[in-house]
Each structure stands twice: as C-alpha cells, then as structure tokens.
Design a protein around this motif. Sequence first.
Motif, mmCIF file in Angstrom:
data_model
loop_
_atom_site.group_PDB
_atom_site.id
_atom_site.type_symbol
_atom_site.label_atom_id
_atom_site.label_comp_id
_atom_site.label_asym_id
_atom_site.label_seq_id
_atom_site.Cartn_x
_atom_site.Cartn_y
_atom_site.Cartn_z
ATOM 1 N N LYS A 1 56.172 1.465 35.336
ATOM 2 C CA LYS A 1 56.211 -0.001 35.313
ATOM 3 C C LYS A 1 57.633 -0.516 35.116
ATOM 4 C CE LYS A 1 53.453 -0.157 31.747
ATOM 5 N NZ LYS A 1 53.286 1.298 31.552
ATOM 6 N N THR A 2 58.293 0.005 34.087
ATOM 7 C CA THR A 2 59.650 -0.464 33.811
ATOM 8 C C THR A 2 60.589 -0.118 34.964
ATOM 9 O OG1 THR A 2 59.307 -0.287 31.434
ATOM 10 C CG2 THR A 2 61.580 -0.283 32.185
ATOM 11 N N THR A 3 60.389 1.046 35.544
ATOM 12 C CA THR A 3 61.201 1.438 36.704
ATOM 13 C C THR A 3 61.043 0.417 37.820
ATOM 14 O OG1 THR A 3 60.942 3.758 36.111
ATOM 15 C CG2 THR A 3 61.598 3.284 38.375
ATOM 16 N N LEU B 1 58.549 -9.919 33.280
ATOM 17 C CA LEU B 1 58.321 -9.781 31.842
ATOM 18 C C LEU B 1 57.845 -8.358 31.578
ATOM 19 C CD1 LEU B 1 56.192 -13.037 31.519
ATOM 20 C CD2 LEU B 1 58.522 -12.803 30.683
ATOM 21 N N ASP B 2 58.664 -7.563 30.905
ATOM 22 C CA ASP B 2 58.277 -6.184 30.618
ATOM 23 C C ASP B 2 57.819 -6.087 29.164
ATOM 24 O OD1 ASP B 2 57.781 -3.527 30.834
ATOM 25 O OD2 ASP B 2 59.864 -2.906 31.101
ATOM 26 N N GLU B 3 56.534 -6.083 28.960
ATOM 27 C CA GLU B 3 55.916 -6.040 27.635
ATOM 28 C C GLU B 3 56.510 -7.078 26.679
ATOM 29 O OE1 GLU B 3 55.173 -2.203 25.980
ATOM 30 O OE2 GLU B 3 55.533 -1.245 27.917
ATOM 31 N N PRO B 4 56.407 -8.343 27.057
ATOM 32 C CA PRO B 4 57.058 -9.382 26.259
ATOM 33 C C PRO B 4 56.354 -9.687 24.945
ATOM 34 C CG PRO B 4 55.802 -10.385 28.019
ATOM 35 C CD PRO B 4 55.691 -8.903 28.220
HETATM 36 MG MG LIG Z 1 58.097 0.483 30.199
#
Ligand SMILES: [Mg+2]
Lengths: 319, 257
Positions: free
Chosen positions: A51-53, A168-171
């Motif tokens: 996901k973050t990638t 939004l990455d795990e906000p």
């Molecule tokens: Mg991540």
Amino acid sequence: MTDLAVEVRGLRRVYQARRGAPEARTALDGIDLDVVPGQIHGLLGPNGAGKTTLVKILSTVLLPTEGTARVLGYDVVEHRQDVRTRIGTVFGSERGLYARVSVRRNLLFWASLYGLSGRVGRHRTEQLIERVGLAERADDRVEELSKGMVQRVHLARGLIGDPRMVFLDEPTTGLDPVAALDFRALLGELLAEGRTFLLTTHDLDEAAALCAEVTVIDRGTLLMTSNVRDVGRRLAAPDRVDFDAEDNMVLEKLRGSGLVNGVSELDKPGRYRAEATSKESLTSVIRLLADEGITSLSTSPPTLEEVYLQLVGDRGMAV
Amino acid sequence: MNILRVIAASCRMQVAETRRVPAQMLILATSPLFAAMFLSVMKRNGDPTVLTNAVFAPALISLWFMSLDLGGGMISNERWQATLEGLIGSPSRLGAVVFGRIIAVVGLAALTFVESYVMARLVFRMDVRIVHPLVFVLTLVVTLFAMAGTATALAGLFVLSRNVLLFQNSMTYPFYILGGVLVPVSLLPFWAQPVTRVFFLSWSSDLVRASMRTDAPGWAWQLAVVAVLGAAGLVGGLVLIERVVRRVTATGSAAMA
Ligand SMILES: [Mg+2]
Ligand SMILES: Nc1ncnc2c1ncn2[C@@H]1O[C@H](COP(=O)(O)OP(=O)(O)OP(=O)(O)O)[C@@H](O)[C@H]1O
C-alpha cells in the motif's frame, strides 16, 4: 487524457537488493487501479501488501519499475511536476515534520515549498490550524504534541497546497475515537469541496464508513476493487439470516434442510445466524423460518470485514 | 520568484531550529578562545604582517568548520527526520532548501568575524586597521557566498559517497593550510600552490590580508575568482543534490550505495 483521478496500469515495483537487504523484493506485481474523482477510495491490505509503495509511486517520490500511473491525468514519471503541484500526501507517522519548531513554523515552511506567497501562505496556515483544531497549540513545538495532534499537523501539511487529490497513508492510526470521528467529519467537508482521496487504512469499519469504493491488495497483487455498498455481493460468500429462536427444534430443522452451511449463535442469547448455501436457498430459509412463526428476522450481505478476511485469509501474524 | 521564497523560508527554518538547539552554534563560543590563542602568540611575536592572520584566521577556520559540519549533514538530517520524502514530493527543489539552510549556517558562523575583531580590539587592544574597508566588506560577502556554494557541494557529496563521509573529520586542518588561513599560500612549497588555487579560501585569505595593507593590487579579479569558485561549488552542489533525489526515488531510500 481520462477523467479518472488515478489511473494505474500494470504497475510493478521491485526493490533491488542492496547492502542490508540481500534479496530483491517485489512490492507491487502488476496492479491496475482506477479512482473516480470526488470520492474516497479505500486501499486495504495486510502489512507488507504494498500500500505505502503504491502511495509513494502515486505521489512521485518513488519510481515504478514497470507500468504506468497517472494522477489527475498526468503521468507520475513524465509529468511529475504537474502532479506535485496538484496533490497532497499525508503519512500517518509521528515523524516527517520539523519537531523542534512550532506547528505554525512548519506549516509556513511547507506553504512556501508549495509556491504560496507570504501573505497567502500565512492565511492558508491560519485557516488550516483552525480547521484541524490546533489553534491553541499552534505555537507549541511539534515534539511537544501528542501523537494524535501530530497526525493533525500532518493532515494540515498535506492540505497546504490546496490539492485536488490527497493521498492518506493510515492517517488515523493513533487517534482517539473522538479525534477519529472529527477526522472523518473533516474528510467529509473536504470531499464536499470536490477533492479526491486515496485512503489506506487497517480499520475496516472506517473504510466501510468513509469510502465509496475499496481496493484490496495483498503481496503486491490486486484481490478486489468494489463499490462498498456491493462489496458483499462481490464474493461467493453467502448471505445470512439473523433471527430469534426460542427452542432448538427450529435450529435442527434448518440444519437438516440442506439449505444452510451452518447455524451459529450470536452475541445475544436466543439470537442466531444462518448462512444460506446460495442466493436461491436464502428465500427458502426465510420461508422455513416464517412457517415456524419466526418473524424477527433480518438478512444481510457479508460485511466488508468478512469479505476482507475471506480474501486475505486468516494469516495471523505471518506476512 | 518562487525559488528565492523557498531559499528564504529554508533559511528561516534553519535559524528557528538553531534557536532551539543553540549547541549547534557552539563554534560561536569556542571561536573567541581560538582567537585569543592566536592573538596572544602573535602579540608576543610582534610581527605586524602576521597580525591580520591572528585576527581573522580563527574566523575563517570557524566558518569552514561550521560549513563542513552542518552543511555536510544537512540531507542526512532530513532523512533522519523523515522529511526528505516530503521535500522531494513537493513542487520545489531540494537543492533550494539545502542552499537556503546553508546560507543561514554560514551567516550565523560569520558572526565569528565580529567576535575576532572585538577580541582583538577590546581584549588585546590591538590596532586592527582595515585600510580598504570596501575590499574587506566585498571579500566578506563574496567569501560567505563561496562558502555556502562549497558547503552545498559537500552536502550532496556526503550523501552520495560513503568514502567522502569518512574524510569529513580529516577535512579540517589540511584545508586550513590549503586555504592559506594559517600561513599565506605563498609560503607553501611551490608544488602545493596550484592545488591551493582551486580552493576559494586561499584567495579569500589573501584578500583579507590585502585589505589591511596599503597596497592591494588586483583585488577585483581576485574577488571575481572567489565568486566564480563559489558559483562552481553551488552549481556542482545542485547537480549532486539532484542525483541524490534521483537515487532516493529509484531505490526507495537515501542510504548510501
Ligand atoms: Mg504502509
Ligand atoms: N525501501 C524499501 N526497500 C526494500 N523493500 C521495501 C522498501 N519499502 C518497502 N519494502 C518492501 O515492500 C513490501 C511492501 O511494503 P509496503 O510498505 O508498501 O507495505 P504496506 O502495505 O504499506 O504495509 P503496512 O500495512 O505494514 O504499512 C514489503 O515486503 C516491504 O518489506
């Protein structure tokens, strides 16, 4: 040109082996993704899914190994400058800000990086400080804030350039329930202003509550993209009937009918859930229950959580 | 222009951070001690031609040391704070941020010139006469610019190469010699002289000395040389920093190759 906010085709990303990481790692293995403008699109998947990638590639801080990605119509490699001026990225980390200086100083700094003149930058900074509810702490150093407050500074930072598209990455990791609700409300407002969001989260209730569409990825591959309302229908997962029953006779009858996979008791005593074997048998199950004089029944498709668990499998802590 | 705004904002950020961590500018406290040491040696020696060395050598030393120390670590610092990705993902250039921060460092470190001067005048009661104030001021301005340009190059170099980083600690004293800070370059062995001439500090220290003499021939082109060397450092530094950015986006980390 397309009208999609995000258009990803055959995206692959391999992290090459290097000192300290002797093996190459494929983080994304041919992902396709469409994000419709003006909505919140959820990106779900277990730890290490990629996901973050994906968010990093879309926000132009990481290059794809193969495939293409467009954000608001601009290619993230060829036209990254066009992408950068139009997007905002919020990482749910306690780091990523200048911890030693005040909230306000941080935002003013990022404002100038997003090309805002002094006056506009100051105005936008004050507006955002107000909006994320940090007016009273604006002169505090970031290192003096609680985790949830830092998260809000991150959000303000991501919005400083008035982006059309926000990643939004795990906000909401680390937000208390009230703050998380505030956050959702704020997201709703921002959405109403016509922005588009790609939101990664591990909170499936949050995803179900906020997102119009969700995508589930695992080990770099796409498992599903679906409208949240229809997510239960996307699976072969059966529909369920919840009902109250006084005696075990009904349960025995149901189990013997061949119409259900199983019957289980729910949290509330006397309340049961039967899983129909198919859509067709669901009607027969309801008829059977009605014939037994049971009227307090309700049917529901599988929830996002159930779908997710079935897709990703019960992997426990293994990644 | 936007790039100037970014440079100014980065400069302000550096100043704001330094105010929170004054220890970063420890050099401002130690530099006067250095100056005192030099001055007492020189006073005893009594040779007025080396006097200017005594007054401004410590300042030049501090300036170089600061640039090496803070400038060289600038990008690594952003990496540790996890702000590097935010900077790279912004519409502005990382090089502008680094240069802006370095200007602040160099500007603050330049206060050592004032300290040295005050020390010489008030404590040692020396008659520091700047014969050509214009030459002196221009030298100072151009030297600070060259220092910032060179430090920008170092900021990129230190991230790109592990080997250079190992040299960081040994990049002080040899450079004071090469920069003609302690003794005029003309006193060095002839074979060492061409090497010193690509290092802007050697021209700057000559210029500082010249501004205190009655005759200061050729100062204009010497100033131009300092400016050109500084600009070369800056341009080279910006190119190196773009390479750092490319490496981060390619590998996914700013770790050294
Ligand atoms: Mg991540
Ligand atoms: N800089 C990197 N170098 C090498 N491998 C990496 C790097 N970043 C991520 N990976 C690997 O890529 C894979 C995907 O990681 P990623 O961070 O994208 O997952 P994620 O879905 O965001 O997980 P999480 O839910 O834990 O945040 C993982 O196997 C991870 O180890």
